[in-house]
Design a protein around this motif. Structure first.
Motif, PDB file in Angstrom:
ATOM      1  N   LYS A 141      34.785  33.884  31.576  1.00 54.26           N
ATOM      2  CA  LYS A 141      34.397  33.170  32.798  1.00 54.26           C
ATOM      3  C   LYS A 141      35.157  33.683  34.007  1.00 54.26           C
ATOM      4  O   LYS A 141      34.603  33.810  35.098  1.00 54.26           O
ATOM      5  CB  LYS A 141      34.656  31.662  32.632  1.00 54.26           C
ATOM      6  CG  LYS A 141      33.672  30.947  31.729  1.00 54.26           C
ATOM      7  CD  LYS A 141      34.010  29.465  31.655  1.00 54.26           C
ATOM      8  CE  LYS A 141      33.086  28.729  30.686  1.00 54.26           C
ATOM      9  NZ  LYS A 141      33.462  27.295  30.582  1.00 54.26           N
ATOM     10  N   VAL A 142      36.466  33.945  33.824  1.00 50.60           N
ATOM     11  CA  VAL A 142      37.305  34.364  34.961  1.00 50.60           C
ATOM     12  C   VAL A 142      37.558  35.872  34.961  1.00 50.60           C
ATOM     13  O   VAL A 142      38.391  36.360  35.718  1.00 50.60           O
ATOM     14  CB  VAL A 142      38.650  33.596  34.960  1.00 50.60           C
ATOM     15  CG1 VAL A 142      38.417  32.118  35.103  1.00 50.60           C
ATOM     16  CG2 VAL A 142      39.462  33.875  33.696  1.00 50.60           C
ATOM     17  N   ASN A 143      36.864  36.605  34.091  1.00 48.10           N
ATOM     18  CA  ASN A 143      36.981  38.071  34.031  1.00 48.10           C
ATOM     19  C   ASN A 143      38.428  38.529  33.816  1.00 48.10           C
ATOM     20  O   ASN A 143      38.919  39.413  34.517  1.00 48.10           O
ATOM     21  CB  ASN A 143      36.421  38.706  35.310  1.00 48.10           C
ATOM     22  CG  ASN A 143      34.939  38.476  35.472  1.00 48.10           C
ATOM     23  OD1 ASN A 143      34.174  38.699  34.549  1.00 48.10           O
ATOM     24  ND2 ASN A 143      34.532  38.002  36.633  1.00 48.10           N
ATOM     25  N   SER A 144      39.093  37.902  32.833  1.00 53.98           N
ATOM     26  CA  SER A 144      40.473  38.272  32.531  1.00 53.98           C
ATOM     27  C   SER A 144      40.525  39.054  31.221  1.00 53.98           C
ATOM     28  O   SER A 144      40.314  38.482  30.146  1.00 53.98           O
ATOM     29  CB  SER A 144      41.353  37.014  32.425  1.00 53.98           C
ATOM     30  OG  SER A 144      42.645  37.348  31.940  1.00 53.98           O
ATOM     31  N   ASN A 235      25.696  55.110  47.011  1.00 55.47           N
ATOM     32  CA  ASN A 235      27.133  55.313  46.782  1.00 55.47           C
ATOM     33  C   ASN A 235      27.825  54.003  46.382  1.00 55.47           C
ATOM     34  O   ASN A 235      28.925  53.700  46.835  1.00 55.47           O
ATOM     35  CB  ASN A 235      27.801  55.912  48.033  1.00 55.47           C
ATOM     36  CG  ASN A 235      29.118  56.602  47.691  1.00 55.47           C
ATOM     37  OD1 ASN A 235      29.355  56.978  46.542  1.00 55.47           O
ATOM     38  ND2 ASN A 235      29.977  56.763  48.675  1.00 55.47           N
ATOM     39  N   LEU A 236      27.161  53.241  45.529  1.00 60.45           N
ATOM     40  CA  LEU A 236      27.689  51.946  45.072  1.00 60.45           C
ATOM     41  C   LEU A 236      28.745  52.161  43.995  1.00 60.45           C
ATOM     42  O   LEU A 236      28.524  52.877  43.023  1.00 60.45           O
ATOM     43  CB  LEU A 236      26.539  51.102  44.515  1.00 60.45           C
ATOM     44  CG  LEU A 236      26.917  49.772  43.856  1.00 60.45           C
ATOM     45  CD1 LEU A 236      27.506  48.804  44.877  1.00 60.45           C
ATOM     46  CD2 LEU A 236      25.688  49.153  43.180  1.00 60.45           C
ATOM     47  N   ARG A 237      29.899  51.514  44.187  1.00 61.27           N
ATOM     48  CA  ARG A 237      30.981  51.589  43.202  1.00 61.27           C
ATOM     49  C   ARG A 237      31.539  50.191  42.971  1.00 61.27           C
ATOM     50  O   ARG A 237      31.756  49.438  43.926  1.00 61.27           O
ATOM     51  CB  ARG A 237      32.091  52.537  43.677  1.00 61.27           C
ATOM     52  CG  ARG A 237      31.658  53.991  43.713  1.00 61.27           C
ATOM     53  CD  ARG A 237      32.722  54.917  44.256  1.00 61.27           C
ATOM     54  NE  ARG A 237      32.932  54.704  45.676  1.00 61.27           N
ATOM     55  CZ  ARG A 237      33.703  55.490  46.431  1.00 61.27           C
ATOM     56  NH1 ARG A 237      34.337  56.506  45.900  1.00 61.27           N
ATOM     57  NH2 ARG A 237      33.845  55.239  47.724  1.00 61.27           N
ATOM     58  N   VAL A 238      31.756  49.862  41.704  1.00 62.93           N
ATOM     59  CA  VAL A 238      32.210  48.524  41.332  1.00 62.93           C
ATOM     60  C   VAL A 238      33.384  48.653  40.365  1.00 62.93           C
ATOM     61  O   VAL A 238      33.312  49.397  39.387  1.00 62.93           O
ATOM     62  CB  VAL A 238      31.075  47.713  40.655  1.00 62.93           C
ATOM     63  CG1 VAL A 238      31.544  46.303  40.343  1.00 62.93           C
ATOM     64  CG2 VAL A 238      29.834  47.694  41.517  1.00 62.93           C
ATOM     65  N   GLN A 239      34.457  47.922  40.641  1.00 71.80           N
ATOM     66  CA  GLN A 239      35.616  47.907  39.757  1.00 71.80           C
ATOM     67  C   GLN A 239      36.133  46.487  39.610  1.00 71.80           C
ATOM     68  O   GLN A 239      36.082  45.695  40.563  1.00 71.80           O
ATOM     69  CB  GLN A 239      36.744  48.800  40.297  1.00 71.80           C
ATOM     70  CG  GLN A 239      36.458  50.287  40.248  1.00 71.80           C
ATOM     71  CD  GLN A 239      36.340  50.815  38.831  1.00 71.80           C
ATOM     72  OE1 GLN A 239      36.908  50.245  37.916  1.00 71.80           O
ATOM     73  NE2 GLN A 239      35.598  51.892  38.664  1.00 71.80           N
ATOM     74  N   GLN A 240      36.630  46.166  38.412  1.00 72.58           N
ATOM     75  CA  GLN A 240      37.204  44.852  38.131  1.00 72.58           C
ATOM     76  C   GLN A 240      38.670  45.032  37.788  1.00 72.58           C
ATOM     77  O   GLN A 240      39.023  45.764  36.863  1.00 72.58           O
ATOM     78  CB  GLN A 240      36.482  44.198  36.946  1.00 72.58           C
ATOM     79  CG  GLN A 240      36.971  42.805  36.629  1.00 72.58           C
ATOM     80  CD  GLN A 240      36.242  41.748  37.430  1.00 72.58           C
ATOM     81  OE1 GLN A 240      35.030  41.814  37.557  1.00 72.58           O
ATOM     82  NE2 GLN A 240      36.958  40.784  37.959  1.00 72.58           N
ATOM     83  N   TYR A 241      39.559  44.385  38.548  1.00 72.89           N
ATOM     84  CA  TYR A 241      40.996  44.421  38.278  1.00 72.89           C
ATOM     85  C   TYR A 241      41.463  42.993  38.041  1.00 72.89           C
ATOM     86  O   TYR A 241      41.660  42.233  38.990  1.00 72.89           O
ATOM     87  CB  TYR A 241      41.775  45.028  39.445  1.00 72.89           C
ATOM     88  CG  TYR A 241      41.373  46.434  39.814  1.00 72.89           C
ATOM     89  CD1 TYR A 241      41.052  47.364  38.821  1.00 72.89           C
ATOM     90  CD2 TYR A 241      41.303  46.848  41.122  1.00 72.89           C
ATOM     91  CE1 TYR A 241      40.688  48.657  39.151  1.00 72.89           C
ATOM     92  CE2 TYR A 241      40.947  48.145  41.457  1.00 72.89           C
ATOM     93  CZ  TYR A 241      40.642  49.047  40.472  1.00 72.89           C
ATOM     94  OH  TYR A 241      40.281  50.333  40.788  1.00 72.89           O
ATOM     95  N   GLY A 242      41.630  42.614  36.761  1.00 72.98           N
ATOM     96  CA  GLY A 242      41.971  41.225  36.484  1.00 72.98           C
ATOM     97  C   GLY A 242      40.807  40.342  36.902  1.00 72.98           C
ATOM     98  O   GLY A 242      39.660  40.565  36.526  1.00 72.98           O
TER      99      GLY A 242
END
Length: 337
Positions: A141-144, A235-242
């Motif tokens: 849920k919180v992308n951890s 040029n779409l870029r997506v990153q998840q940090y915590g």
């Protein structure tokens, strides 16, 4: 909202840490009364639970810290490191378990009080399953990644403990003590696989590898909320940090617009994306002016500078939106120049 999420993550991982300490002691007691190599393997793996939960707690605390001069993108990447650290510990413990199992197969030792020991292990299965499921569901849920990694570790621990209880039952029924070491060997191989998967995902995150599921979610959000003013996205870029999301892209808009209108359109674009994700979402948008070729797939009504009639839409998918070029290069249109 973000503060509440961080507190929830810290409470959950602290629960995992306390439970791991208590259950590890219980498993070692079960080994003490049984001398079972399989139970010892389970107890040794639980030590990893304790160390990993402690490190995960620190990583979640650190990832919640605000951005600073030395960390302009925040501290969320530490959760990738935490998952990799946990995976590496699991692999090390698994190798030790495999070595000990092979030794015990070569030199069998007596086993006793298996029924009593199994009761203690069954209790740890119930606790680990409950906590592991909670960590998994809340972590998603919180992308951890730290919560998800610890939750999967506890769930895999429950599965392996269940196999252990079944192997003990077979020993009681058949009297074949070699089943104990064989179960320990299989347990070690199972742990090696789980640990390597965690390490692989950690390395991918630290190397900023694309998360295809996350990218697809962003693309679906853009498609579902597409506005005529968004002539083109590339040029779409997506990153998840915590728990933090970072998105950057180029958006093509009419070249004759005033800066205020461009700003409002970008602000609306950002709000739509932010409303689709839990946690902090940081978005950087580069505004591109339209070219005459864009007219073929531009739906802006009554455009004062239109040079060509609208012909067709271009499919917005991950393959197109991530390319560093305007989408007219992908159009299946015979442009007459």
């Amino acid at each position: 909202m973000q503060i509440n999420q961080n507190k929830l993550k810290q409470r959950l991982i602290l629960l995992s840490f306390v439970a791991s300490v208590l259950l590890t002691g219980l498993k070692f007691f079960a080994y003490y009364i049984t001398s079972s190599n399989a139970i010892l393997s389970d107890a040794l793996e639980s030590i990893i639970n304790v160390i990993a939960s402690g490190f995960a707690f620190y990583s979640i605390y650190l990832s919640a810290q605000p951005k600073d001069r030395n960390h302009p993108y925040g501290h969320g990447k530490v959760e990738f490191f935490s998952a990799g650290f946990e995976g590496a510990l699991i692999v090390i413990a698994a190798l030790f378990i495999v070595i000990e199992a092979i030794k015990r197969l070569a030199e069998p030792a007596p086993i006793q009080n298996l029924a009593e020991g199994s009761i203690f292990i069954a209790f740890t299965i119930l606790v680990n399953t409950a906590i592991g499921y909670k960590l998994l569901s809340e972590g998603k849920k919180v992308n951890s990644l730290a919560l998800v990694a610890d939750g999967r570790h506890l769930m895999s621990d429950s599965v392996s403990s269940l196999v252990l209880v079944l192997s003990v039952g077979l020993i009681i029924l058949t009297g074949y003590t070699w089943i104990d070491s064989a179960a320990s060997l299989l347990f070690g191989i199972f742990l090696t696989y789980n640990g390597s998967q965690l390490v692989s995902k950690s390395v991918a995150g630290l190397m900023d590898a694309s998360d295809e599921n996350l990218l697809d979610t962003v693309v679906k959000t853009l498609k579902a909320n597409k506005k005529p003013d968004w002539i083109d996205v590339h040029n779409l870029r997506v990153q998840q940090y915590g728990s933090d999301m970072h998105i950057d892209c180029h958006v093509t808009m009419p070249y004759y617009w005033e800066l205020q209108k461009v700003h409002e359109t970008i602000h609306n674009f950002e709000d739509i994306l932010k409303g689709s994700f839990v946690g902090e979402t940081e978005i950087f948008v580069h505004a591109d002016p339209c070219l005459y070729q864009c007219c073929y797939f531009c739906r802006i009504p009554d455009c004062p500078v239109r040079q060509h009639e609208f012909v067709q839409d271009i499919e917005w998918d991950a393959a197109n939106l991530t390319k560093n070029e305007k989408l007219y290069h992908e159009a299946k249109i015979n442009i007459q120049e």
